[in-house]
Design a protein around this motif. Structure first.
Motif, PDB file in Angstrom:
ATOM      1  N   GLU A   1      20.880 -18.510  -3.311  1.00  0.00           N
ATOM      2  CA  GLU A   1      21.223 -17.685  -2.153  1.00  0.00           C
ATOM      3  C   GLU A   1      20.503 -16.336  -2.179  1.00  0.00           C
ATOM      4  O   GLU A   1      19.951 -15.892  -1.172  1.00  0.00           O
ATOM      5  N   THR A   2      20.471 -15.678  -3.339  1.00  0.00           N
ATOM      6  CA  THR A   2      19.807 -14.373  -3.419  1.00  0.00           C
ATOM      7  C   THR A   2      18.297 -14.513  -3.239  1.00  0.00           C
ATOM      8  O   THR A   2      17.668 -13.665  -2.604  1.00  0.00           O
ATOM      9  N   VAL A   3      17.715 -15.579  -3.780  1.00  0.00           N
ATOM     10  CA  VAL A   3      16.275 -15.808  -3.624  1.00  0.00           C
ATOM     11  C   VAL A   3      15.934 -16.028  -2.154  1.00  0.00           C
ATOM     12  O   VAL A   3      14.976 -15.455  -1.631  1.00  0.00           O
ATOM     13  N   PHE A   4      16.718 -16.855  -1.483  1.00  0.00           N
ATOM     14  CA  PHE A   4      16.473 -17.128  -0.073  1.00  0.00           C
ATOM     15  C   PHE A   4      16.655 -15.880   0.776  1.00  0.00           C
ATOM     16  O   PHE A   4      15.923 -15.662   1.743  1.00  0.00           O
ATOM     17  N   LYS A   5      17.637 -15.039   0.438  1.00  0.00           N
ATOM     18  CA  LYS A   5      17.859 -13.814   1.206  1.00  0.00           C
ATOM     19  C   LYS A   5      16.698 -12.849   1.038  1.00  0.00           C
ATOM     20  O   LYS A   5      16.289 -12.189   1.991  1.00  0.00           O
ATOM     21  N   GLN A   6      16.157 -12.737  -0.184  1.00  0.00           N
ATOM     22  CA  GLN A   6      15.030 -11.836  -0.421  1.00  0.00           C
ATOM     23  C   GLN A   6      13.810 -12.265   0.380  1.00  0.00           C
ATOM     24  O   GLN A   6      13.091 -11.432   0.933  1.00  0.00           O
ATOM     25  N   ILE A   7      13.573 -13.564   0.462  1.00  0.00           N
ATOM     26  CA  ILE A   7      12.427 -14.074   1.209  1.00  0.00           C
ATOM     27  C   ILE A   7      12.713 -14.055   2.708  1.00  0.00           C
ATOM     28  O   ILE A   7      11.802 -13.972   3.519  1.00  0.00           O
ATOM     29  N   GLY A   8      13.977 -14.138   3.095  1.00  0.00           N
ATOM     30  CA  GLY A   8      14.348 -14.129   4.502  1.00  0.00           C
ATOM     31  C   GLY A   8      14.511 -15.514   5.089  1.00  0.00           C
ATOM     32  O   GLY A   8      14.450 -15.688   6.305  1.00  0.00           O
ATOM     33  N   LEU A   9      14.723 -16.526   4.242  1.00  0.00           N
ATOM     34  CA  LEU A   9      14.861 -17.893   4.733  1.00  0.00           C
ATOM     35  C   LEU A   9      16.217 -18.167   5.366  1.00  0.00           C
ATOM     36  O   LEU A   9      16.334 -19.052   6.209  1.00  0.00           O
ATOM     37  N   THR A  10      17.253 -17.442   4.963  1.00  0.00           N
ATOM     38  CA  THR A  10      18.583 -17.701   5.515  1.00  0.00           C
ATOM     39  C   THR A  10      18.916 -16.791   6.690  1.00  0.00           C
ATOM     40  O   THR A  10      19.977 -16.929   7.290  1.00  0.00           O
ATOM     41  N   ASN A  11      18.026 -15.865   7.012  1.00  0.00           N
ATOM     42  CA  ASN A  11      18.274 -14.950   8.127  1.00  0.00           C
ATOM     43  C   ASN A  11      17.853 -15.598   9.436  1.00  0.00           C
ATOM     44  O   ASN A  11      16.773 -16.191   9.529  1.00  0.00           O
ATOM     45  N   ILE A  12      18.680 -15.443  10.446  1.00  0.00           N
ATOM     46  CA  ILE A  12      18.346 -15.950  11.772  1.00  0.00           C
ATOM     47  C   ILE A  12      17.547 -14.873  12.498  1.00  0.00           C
ATOM     48  O   ILE A  12      17.983 -13.729  12.609  1.00  0.00           O
ATOM     49  N   ASP A  13      16.362 -15.236  12.969  1.00  0.00           N
ATOM     50  CA  ASP A  13      15.514 -14.328  13.737  1.00  0.00           C
ATOM     51  C   ASP A  13      16.039 -14.308  15.167  1.00  0.00           C
ATOM     52  O   ASP A  13      15.966 -15.304  15.880  1.00  0.00           O
ATOM     53  N   THR A  14      16.599 -13.187  15.587  1.00  0.00           N
ATOM     54  CA  THR A  14      17.299 -13.121  16.874  1.00  0.00           C
ATOM     55  C   THR A  14      16.390 -12.735  18.032  1.00  0.00           C
ATOM     56  O   THR A  14      16.869 -12.570  19.152  1.00  0.00           O
ATOM     57  N   ARG A  15      15.095 -12.592  17.792  1.00  0.00           N
ATOM     58  CA  ARG A  15      14.204 -12.193  18.886  1.00  0.00           C
ATOM     59  C   ARG A  15      14.166 -13.275  19.964  1.00  0.00           C
ATOM     60  O   ARG A  15      14.140 -14.453  19.667  1.00  0.00           O
TER      61      ARG A  15
END
Length: 175
Positions: free
Chosen positions: A140-154
């Motif tokens: 989870e922390t690795v994915f958050k650092q890379i930004g894989l779990t973040n939803i791009d809201t644009r």
């Protein structure tokens, strides 16, 4: 209207609410309910060992079920190579497995709708990354650092009336 002064203590992460504020807020809460928000449910594997997660990008939304297996990835009932024609879209979907060093270790069934192929690929990637984080919480922390779990809201900006596009303007003439 009554004014309430709130004292914040910097020692704790959340400030303590004074009793007078709780009394004022209780007026806006349904009878029998508490002021505290409900706790977020802990995401776990179901009885079949599947992890479920959702992801979205632009107008595309994806639901993914991830289970240990031979590495098959299906999107809307088709193999990922058949569903996504472009290699770049397939690489986006497989990226969470590369980061987790788990290529060929999990099977994925994804249902995606809305948007184009690029948005759908990003939505599936977010859902797969979140499901992998349920399987292995250390990711989870690795994915958050890379930004894989973040939803791009644009979102795409809408076209305005009297203009050719969202930002493009007609040539201005003085006379």
């Amino acid at each position: 209207m009554q004014s309430v002064r709130i004292a914040f203590s910097h020692s704790s992460s959340k400030p303590a609410k004074p009793e007078s504020l709780n009394i004022l807020l209780q007026e806006y809460v349904r009878p029998g309910q508490d002021l505290t928000p409900p706790a977020k449910p802990i995401e776990t594997l179901d009885e079949f060992g599947r992890a479920f997660a959702r992801g979205s990008r632009k107008t595309a939304t994806a639901q993914a079920w991830v289970v240990r297996g031979s590495g098959d990835v299906f999107v809307n009932g088709l193999h990922v190579a058949d569903y996504f024609g472009e290699v770049a879209h397939r690489e986006v979907v497989v990226r969470p497995f590369e980061v987790a060093k788990a290529l060929g270790s999990y099977n994925v069934w994804a249902v995606v709708q809305g948007g184009g192929h690029g948005g759908q690929a990003d939505a599936v990637a977010v859902a797969v990354a979140r499901a992998l984080a349920i399987h292995d919480p250390s990711l989870e922390t690795v994915f958050k650092q890379i930004g894989l779990t973040n939803i791009d809201t644009r979102q795409v900006e809408r076209k305005k009336t009297g203009q050719p596009k969202a930002r493009k303007k007609n040539t201005w003439l003085k006379r």
